[in-house]
Design an enzyme around this catalytic site. Structure first.
Site, PDB file in Angstrom:
ATOM      1  N   VAL A  46       0.843  -1.202   0.000  1.00 59.96           N
ATOM      2  CA  VAL A  46       0.000   0.000   0.000  1.00 59.96           C
ATOM      3  C   VAL A  46       0.878   1.252   0.000  1.00 59.96           C
ATOM      4  O   VAL A  46       0.555   2.246  -0.656  1.00 59.96           O
ATOM      5  CB  VAL A  46      -0.964   0.000   1.212  1.00 59.96           C
ATOM      6  CG1 VAL A  46      -1.759   1.304   1.278  1.00 59.96           C
ATOM      7  CG2 VAL A  46      -1.910  -1.188   1.155  1.00 59.96           C
ATOM      8  N   CYS A  47       1.987   1.208   0.705  1.00 56.36           N
ATOM      9  CA  CYS A  47       2.863   2.382   0.854  1.00 56.36           C
ATOM     10  C   CYS A  47       3.255   3.018  -0.483  1.00 56.36           C
ATOM     11  O   CYS A  47       3.121   4.234  -0.637  1.00 56.36           O
ATOM     12  CB  CYS A  47       4.107   2.029   1.661  1.00 56.36           C
ATOM     13  SG  CYS A  47       3.733   1.418   3.317  1.00 56.36           S
TER      14      CYS A  47
END
Length: 187
Positions: A46-47
């Site tokens: 997700v980062c």
């Protein structure tokens, strides 16, 4: 205790930005709007989508006079390696701060002590070094740069227009409110 309306603590961190290693301190923030964008770790899932979203909207942040600081407990060396190997992170022009001692993560109260990782935390710091916005999400919930821009515009408007506040879903140019006894029960 909420960090909203509190001063950021002094810090010094090594960062990677646009092909260089730089040092960033609390002194660098004075007189500017800043976003501290904490995320769990480089080389994850997700980062990079979040950092890429910020990169895609970076020009808009710059137009508002906002500096962005991506922060994880990785080192500035790891940030460089990620920048050099990921097309998404390769777009990032803002500073990626290394926090291997977790000093910043502790200052902003986002450190998962048992894991040595930061939660997803977004902090808007005004030109006086006062935190105006705090948003913490669970690891699997990605953030939205456009919504952050909306909130920054609201914070900047309220700062420059004492006595006015921005209602829900306020967008730049829309009506604001002037809190008073006359409004009580009429909204």
């Amino acid at each position: 205790m909420s960090l909203v309306n509190t001063a950021i603590k002094p810090f010094k961190a090594q960062a990677y930005q646009q092909g260089k290693f730089i040092e960033v301190t609390d002194e660098d923030l004075k007189g500017k709007w800043s976003v501290f964008f904490f995320y769990p770790a480089d080389f994850t899932f997700v980062c990079p989508t979040e950092l890429g979203d910020l990169a895609d909207n970076y020009a808009e942040f710059q137009k508002l006079g906002v500096d962005i600081y991506g922060v994880s407990t990785d080192t500035h060396f790891t940030h460089k390696a990620w920048h050099d190997t990921s097309d998404t992170i390769g777009k990032v022009q803002y500073a990626l701060l290394g926090d291997p001692t977790a000093t910043l993560s502790r200052h902003f109260e986002v450190l998962r002590e048992d894991q040595g990782l930061a939660d997803r935390g977004t902090f808007l710091v005004d030109p006086d070094g006062i935190i105006q916005l705090v948003e913490i999400t669970a690891e699997g919930i990605g953030r939205n740069a456009e919504e952050l821009l909306r909130k920054i515009k609201a914070a900047q408007y309220v700062r420059s227009h004492p006595g006015e506040v921005c209602p829900a879903k306020w967008q730049e140019g829309e009506e604001t409110l002037a809190p008073s006894l006359d409004l009580v029960g009429k909204i």
